[in-house]
Design a protein around this motif. Structure first.
Motif, PDB file in Angstrom:
ATOM      1  N   LYS A 438      70.502 118.252   1.310  1.00  7.28           N
ATOM      2  CA  LYS A 438      69.159 117.694   1.382  1.00  7.28           C
ATOM      3  C   LYS A 438      68.541 117.781   2.774  1.00  7.28           C
ATOM      4  O   LYS A 438      67.360 117.449   2.938  1.00  7.28           O
ATOM      5  CB  LYS A 438      69.185 116.224   0.947  1.00  7.28           C
ATOM      6  N   GLU A 462      74.915 120.573  -6.629  1.00 10.39           N
ATOM      7  CA  GLU A 462      73.523 120.779  -7.019  1.00 10.39           C
ATOM      8  C   GLU A 462      72.591 120.659  -5.815  1.00 10.39           C
ATOM      9  O   GLU A 462      71.642 121.460  -5.675  1.00 10.39           O
ATOM     10  CB  GLU A 462      73.128 119.763  -8.081  1.00 10.39           C
ATOM     11  N   GLY A 465      72.898 123.839  -3.723  1.00 12.00           N
ATOM     12  CA  GLY A 465      72.169 124.951  -4.342  1.00 12.00           C
ATOM     13  C   GLY A 465      70.679 124.856  -4.112  1.00 12.00           C
ATOM     14  O   GLY A 465      70.008 125.880  -3.892  1.00 12.00           O
ATOM     15  N   GLN A 466      70.142 123.653  -4.153  1.00 12.16           N
ATOM     16  CA  GLN A 466      68.712 123.480  -3.917  1.00 12.16           C
ATOM     17  C   GLN A 466      68.342 123.636  -2.441  1.00 12.16           C
ATOM     18  O   GLN A 466      67.251 124.124  -2.128  1.00 12.16           O
ATOM     19  CB  GLN A 466      68.285 122.098  -4.421  1.00 12.16           C
ATOM     20  N   PRO A 469      68.318 128.157  -0.438  1.00 13.46           N
ATOM     21  CA  PRO A 469      67.676 129.114  -1.356  1.00 13.46           C
ATOM     22  C   PRO A 469      68.087 130.550  -1.128  1.00 13.46           C
ATOM     23  O   PRO A 469      67.927 131.383  -2.032  1.00 13.46           O
ATOM     24  CB  PRO A 469      66.186 128.920  -1.064  1.00 13.46           C
ATOM     25  N   SER A 489      74.784 123.625 -12.762  1.00 15.70           N
ATOM     26  CA  SER A 489      73.608 123.184 -12.004  1.00 15.70           C
ATOM     27  C   SER A 489      73.453 123.972 -10.712  1.00 15.70           C
ATOM     28  O   SER A 489      72.331 124.336 -10.318  1.00 15.70           O
ATOM     29  CB  SER A 489      73.711 121.689 -11.703  1.00 15.70           C
ATOM     30  N   PHE A 490      74.570 124.238 -10.063  1.00 17.78           N
ATOM     31  CA  PHE A 490      74.509 125.012  -8.818  1.00 17.78           C
ATOM     32  C   PHE A 490      74.007 126.422  -9.088  1.00 17.78           C
ATOM     33  O   PHE A 490      73.172 126.961  -8.344  1.00 17.78           O
ATOM     34  CB  PHE A 490      75.889 125.046  -8.158  1.00 17.78           C
ATOM     35  N   LYS A 492      72.065 127.517 -11.419  1.00 20.49           N
ATOM     36  CA  LYS A 492      70.641 127.529 -11.712  1.00 20.49           C
ATOM     37  C   LYS A 492      69.794 127.282 -10.463  1.00 20.49           C
ATOM     38  O   LYS A 492      68.723 127.871 -10.308  1.00 20.49           O
ATOM     39  CB  LYS A 492      70.327 126.460 -12.761  1.00 20.49           C
ATOM     40  N   ALA A 493      70.277 126.406  -9.555  1.00 21.04           N
ATOM     41  CA  ALA A 493      69.495 126.077  -8.362  1.00 21.04           C
ATOM     42  C   ALA A 493      69.541 127.190  -7.326  1.00 21.04           C
ATOM     43  O   ALA A 493      68.543 127.443  -6.635  1.00 21.04           O
ATOM     44  CB  ALA A 493      70.016 124.768  -7.757  1.00 21.04           C
ATOM     45  N   ASN A 519      72.586 132.800 -14.731  1.00 21.46           N
ATOM     46  CA  ASN A 519      71.941 133.166 -13.469  1.00 21.46           C
ATOM     47  C   ASN A 519      71.544 134.643 -13.547  1.00 21.46           C
ATOM     48  O   ASN A 519      72.384 135.517 -13.787  1.00 21.46           O
ATOM     49  CB  ASN A 519      72.899 132.913 -12.291  1.00 21.46           C
TER      50      ASN A 519
END
Length: 585
Positions: A438, A462, A465-466, A469, A489-490, A492-493, A519
């Motif tokens: 974060k 997750e 991953g967000q 990028p 989740s990872f 996809k992010a 993915n």
């Protein structure tokens, strides 16, 4: 003196007393300055008369023994020895023609006593050992180190210095103590000593140092050039000694010294101390890469010498060097501004202060590796990244006593970070990885490796991953809290993910594997020792194909059978590389 078995020799100006035995026959070796010599035999005088260049006993007392004495000085005016030969030594011969003959002329005494008068010291050339110190021959070795230092620094070139270094270890160590700035140039030498011209011969290759192999270190041809064009040398085990480093320093000084030096010690490496590194610092000012592994006898003094003499140092690798502390590493940080890479492994006395100094002083620092350094904590990591986070591109932190604070600092200040590896961080919890993701500071991160971190969870993955990028490669090993939800989740992010490896992630199942394939950019997938994956027959939509996957590696996953492999083949029609490995017990 009254013993009739004693032969007594009288000399009018320089009397000498001697007794002889059959085991050590009498030898004449005196300065003859008078006309005659009187010999007392059984307390009866015998007169010696000159005859040509010899002296024959007159047989006045019928001793039955004829004495034959040879004199190198020819007679002059029928004298025993003319006065002009005061400084000429006249070696004699044996008193008997057969030394083992017994006669009443000489006794069989067991001792030899020679009396030297204080007036003049006799010169001995005959094979007769007398008491007294032999005259020492003049030698350059009697010169003190200061004089030899002045001589050596005026040698005209590297070949001459290498030749002198072959003479002895003393000369070698003196030559290795001369810095480049202390060597007199041709102009300086001519200005100070215009009458001296150097005719120093080239190094004689037949001359070898005291220890085998050291002469090779004085020869530049034995050195290797690495891919960067540096002169490089690697010493291992018993070859790593102070003398060898001094030889390398002297032998390469004419070409600017070594560019890369690697020393790998072991239990037998005992002759390498700070003195060897001091020699390298003087003779190799252009040193760029230094690796010291398993050296307990090298400490801050040697490392400080490198910092003082090798300002061009770019890469430093210290492994298992317990004698090195913050003091030595801080000296490197303050004197080597071009430092780009630092590796510290199992250095028990290096802590936070040295990391702070690296961050403040090394503006070009790009790579930092810290492994098993117990004194490194949150303060060191925070000091390093707050000062150099904008230039650091690669970091590897393993087995450190850091907490969630360090990961939060990395996630916020690591704006230039491209490659990050985290391993065995036992004090980092789930919150640490979540905050790191974060922090939005890892926008340029392309490779992430997480090994044996108990705090990694699905929520943390997750967030990573967000927050990353641009991440293209991700490896997760031995993280027991990671499950299907986390990896899906990872995947996809992380929209840029191209390579994913899962090793010993036992909570992942076949559903998680198929979810990862959604993915759209994933090109390589590797599964190793994932015991939770089992073949399950279920339906899947025909639209969920993974056309980007090209490589699939499955290693020691016994739950994956023909059914699972068949489904993977249908989901990945563009798959070109299959690697299936199984361990057999």
């Amino acid at each position: 003196m009254d013993d009739p078995s004693t032969a007594i020799f009288y000399h009018r100006t320089a009397p000498r007393l001697a007794s002889t035995s059959s085991s050590s026959p009498l030898i004449f070796g005196h300065y003859f300055e008078q006309r005659r010599i009187l010999i007392r035999c059984d307390m009866l005088p015998i007169r010696m008369m000159p005859k040509d260049d010899q002296f024959i006993q007159t047989d006045n007392h019928n001793c039955g023994t004829k004495i034959h004495i040879q004199c190198d000085c020819p007679p002059k005016n029928s004298e025993l020895c003319y006065h002009g030969c005061d400084n000429d030594f006249c070696p004699g011969g044996f008193l008997y023609q057969k030394p083992k003959e017994s006669s009443p002329f000489l006794s069989l005494g067991r001792h030899v006593d020679v009396y030297f008068p204080p007036r003049k010291r006799s010169r001995i050339s005959a094979p007769f050992v007398v008491s007294g110190e032999p005259k020492q021959q003049p030698s350059i070795e009697i010169l003190p180190d200061e004089c030899l230092f002045e001589i050596f620094r005026r040698l005209p070139g590297g070949q001459e210095r290498s030749a002198c270094a072959c003479v002895s270890k003393r000369w070698l160590m003196l030559l290795s103590s001369i810095c480049k700035e202390e060597i007199c140039t041709t102009t300086t030498t001519q200005f100070l000593e215009p009458e001296i011209k150097s005719d120093a011969p080239k190094a004689d290759k037949s001359i070898e140092p005291k220890e085998k192999g050291e002469s090779d270190d004085l020869n530049e041809e034995c050195l290797e050039n690495d891919s960067h064009g540096y002169l490089s040398r690697c010493l291992e085990g018993k070859k790593a000694t102070d003398v060898r480093l001094a030889a390398i320093s002297v032998g390469t000084a004419s070409r600017g010294g070594l560019g890369k030096l690697s020393i790998r010690g072991n239990s037998s490496t005992r002759k390498l101390t700070n003195l060897g590194l001091k020699a390298v610092s003087r003779g190799c000012p252009s040193l760029k890469v230094l690796s010291l592994w398993n050296l307990s006898s090298v400490g801050d003094e040697g490392l400080s010498a490198i910092a003082t003499g090798c300002h061009s140092l770019e890469k430093l690798d210290l492994s298992h060097c317990p004698a090195v502390t913050d003091k030595g590493l801080m000296a490197i940080a303050m004197n080597c501004p071009n430092l780009t890479s630092v590796t510290l492994e199992s250095c028990s006395n290096i802590g936070n202060e040295s990391l702070k100094a690296l961050g403040v002083n090394c503006r070009n620092l790009k790579c930092v590796t810290l492994k098993n350094c117990p004194l490194v904590g949150d303060q060191g990591i925070a000091g390093l990244f707050t000062s150099a986070g904008h230039v650091l591109t690669k970091a590897n932190f393993q087995s450190l006593n850091v907490s969630d604070v360090s990961l939060a600092v990395i996630g916020h200040y690591g704006t230039s970070m491209v490659d990050l590896a985290l391993g065995d961080l036992q004090n980092v919890n789930e919150r640490g990885f979540w905050v790191m993701g974060k922090g939005h500071g890892l926008q340029k991160l392309k490779s992430l490796l997480i090994t044996s971190c108990q705090g990694v969870s699905d929520m943390g993955l997750e967030a990573i991953g967000q927050g990353c990028p641009d991440l293209k490669m991700f490896v997760v090993r031995k993280c027991p809290l990671v499950s299907d939800n986390g990896v899906v989740s990872f995947a996809k992010a992380a929209v840029s993910l191209e390579s994913l490896k899962l090793e010993e992630i036992h909570r992942i199942t076949q559903f998680g594997v198929f979810g990862i394939l959604n993915n759209g950019k994933l090109k390589a997938l590797a599964l190793a020792n994932c015991l939770g994956i089992r073949d399950v027959v279920f339906g899947f939509p025909l639209t969920s194909f993974c056309y980007s996957l090209r490589s699939l590696t499955i290693r020691n996953c016994p739950g994956i059978g023909n059914t699972g492999l068949g489904m993977l083949g249908k989901l990945c029609p563009k798959l070109t590389t299959w690697i299936l490995l199984a361990y057999r017990e």
